[in-house]
Design a protein around this motif. Structure first.
Motif, PDB file in Angstrom:
ATOM      1  N   UNK A 118       0.843  -1.200   0.000  1.00 57.61           N
ATOM      2  CA  UNK A 118       0.000   0.000   0.000  1.00 57.61           C
ATOM      3  C   UNK A 118       0.877   1.249   0.000  1.00 57.61           C
ATOM      4  N   UNK A 119       0.262   2.312  -0.510  1.00 53.82           N
ATOM      5  CA  UNK A 119       0.921   3.620  -0.533  1.00 53.82           C
ATOM      6  C   UNK A 119      -0.099   4.668  -0.116  1.00 53.82           C
ATOM      7  N   UNK A 120       0.321   5.560   0.777  1.00 59.56           N
ATOM      8  CA  UNK A 120      -0.550   6.657   1.211  1.00 59.56           C
ATOM      9  C   UNK A 120       0.252   7.955   1.139  1.00 59.56           C
ATOM     10  N   UNK A 121      -0.318   8.927   0.433  1.00 60.74           N
ATOM     11  CA  UNK A 121       0.364  10.212   0.254  1.00 60.74           C
ATOM     12  C   UNK A 121      -0.362  11.274   1.064  1.00 60.74           C
ATOM     13  N   UNK A 122       0.379  12.052   1.830  1.00 66.82           N
ATOM     14  CA  UNK A 122      -0.213  13.110   2.649  1.00 66.82           C
ATOM     15  C   UNK A 122       0.731  14.305   2.688  1.00 66.82           C
ATOM     16  N   UNK A 123       0.167  15.516   2.682  1.00 67.97           N
ATOM     17  CA  UNK A 123       1.038  16.697   2.802  1.00 67.97           C
ATOM     18  C   UNK A 123       1.588  16.821   4.213  1.00 67.97           C
ATOM     19  N   UNK A 124       2.715  17.473   4.328  1.00 71.47           N
ATOM     20  CA  UNK A 124       3.345  17.699   5.618  1.00 71.47           C
ATOM     21  C   UNK A 124       2.901  19.052   6.143  1.00 71.47           C
ATOM     22  N   UNK A 125       2.402  19.094   7.398  1.00 72.13           N
ATOM     23  CA  UNK A 125       1.992  20.358   8.007  1.00 72.13           C
ATOM     24  C   UNK A 125       3.220  21.157   8.402  1.00 72.13           C
ATOM     25  N   UNK A 126       3.259  22.395   7.950  1.00 69.79           N
ATOM     26  CA  UNK A 126       4.391  23.276   8.252  1.00 69.79           C
ATOM     27  C   UNK A 126       3.874  24.518   8.933  1.00 69.79           C
TER      28      UNK A 126
END
Length: 248
Positions: free
Chosen positions: A156-164
């Motif tokens: 599986x692959x899950x893409x999420x933005x990084x909170x900055x």
């Protein structure tokens, strides 16, 4: 005969009277006898003072009249020059106004074209801003798959933005490197995978910012092993396809 000769000698004047010359005229007699010169310099001014004053007044009046005429000519010339300059300036001003009105009229003819051009520019700017953080995830995940060791497959692959944090421009976890996205990867292998070699291969992909700790390997020899990790992606993964259009 003798008597006659004596008589003639007696009638002759004396020698002194015969030889004497008439006396010379004196200087006064010469001046008195000289002809009268007309138009000469008068020896005495017999004109009354009133006449002399009137003559001097006439000379002054002539000078004043000449001065006034000269001043009038200069003033008339200056007024004429100023009038000509004013008329010329007004003519040039009117020409510029006519030209400005003509340009405004032409601009109105192209108002629709300018509106369309502005809309096109707005669309280009929106496209540039919208693709600032664009990443080709299909190609990127293909790079990740190409680094898998032999016998390891992706589960599986899950893409999420990084909170900055905008104030500090740092991620929530200070131990992690700066990243714009995070990919959670789960892989499966029947045998114990060579995780160290896999991490070395991941270091070569575009925009690799490291592995967020911890990376896990769990399983048994009979059931196989699951590998879990979080791959950090930095700004180098951005495509920036339309940024050059904005720079121009």
């Amino acid at each position: 005969m003798t008597t006659l000769t004596k008589t003639s000698e007696a009638e002759k004047p004396p020698r002194e009277q015969r030889d004497s010359k008439p006396p010379k005229a004196t200087k006064a007699q010469k001046l008195s006898s000289a002809p009268l010169a007309l138009g000469g310099v008068p020896r005495a001014d017999l004109l009354p003072p009133e006449i002399r004053a009137a003559q001097r007044g006439k000379a002054v009046m002539r000078m004043l009249l000449i001065f006034l005429v000269t001043v009038a000519v200069v003033v008339a010339g200056a007024v004429g020059y100023a009038t000509i300059r004013s008329i010329t300036s007004q003519a040039f001003l009117q020409l510029e106004r006519d030209r400005s009105n003509e340009l405004i009229a032409r601009q109105l003819d192209f108002a629709e074209a300018r509106s369309i051009a502005n809309e096109v520019d707005a669309a280009i700017e929106a496209r540039r801003l919208g693709t600032t953080t664009e990443i080709d995830w299909k190609a990127y995940l293909g790079e990740v798959s190409a680094t898998l060791p032999v016998g390891v497959t992706l589960s599986s692959l899950t893409i999420a933005p990084v909170a900055i944090d905008p104030a500090t421009a740092e991620s929530e976890n200070p131990l992690e490197e700066a990243a714009v996205a995070k990919i959670t990867v789960t892989a499966y292998s029947l045998t114990v995978p060579d995780v160290e070699a896999w991490f070395d291969d991941l270091d070569s992909i575009t925009g690799f910012a490291g592995i967020a700790p911890p990376a896990t390997v769990a399983g048994t020899p009979g059931e196989g092993y699951n590998v879990g990790l979080e791959l950090l992606v930095n700004e180098e993964a951005y495509l920036l396809r339309f940024q050059e259009d904005g720079d121009e």
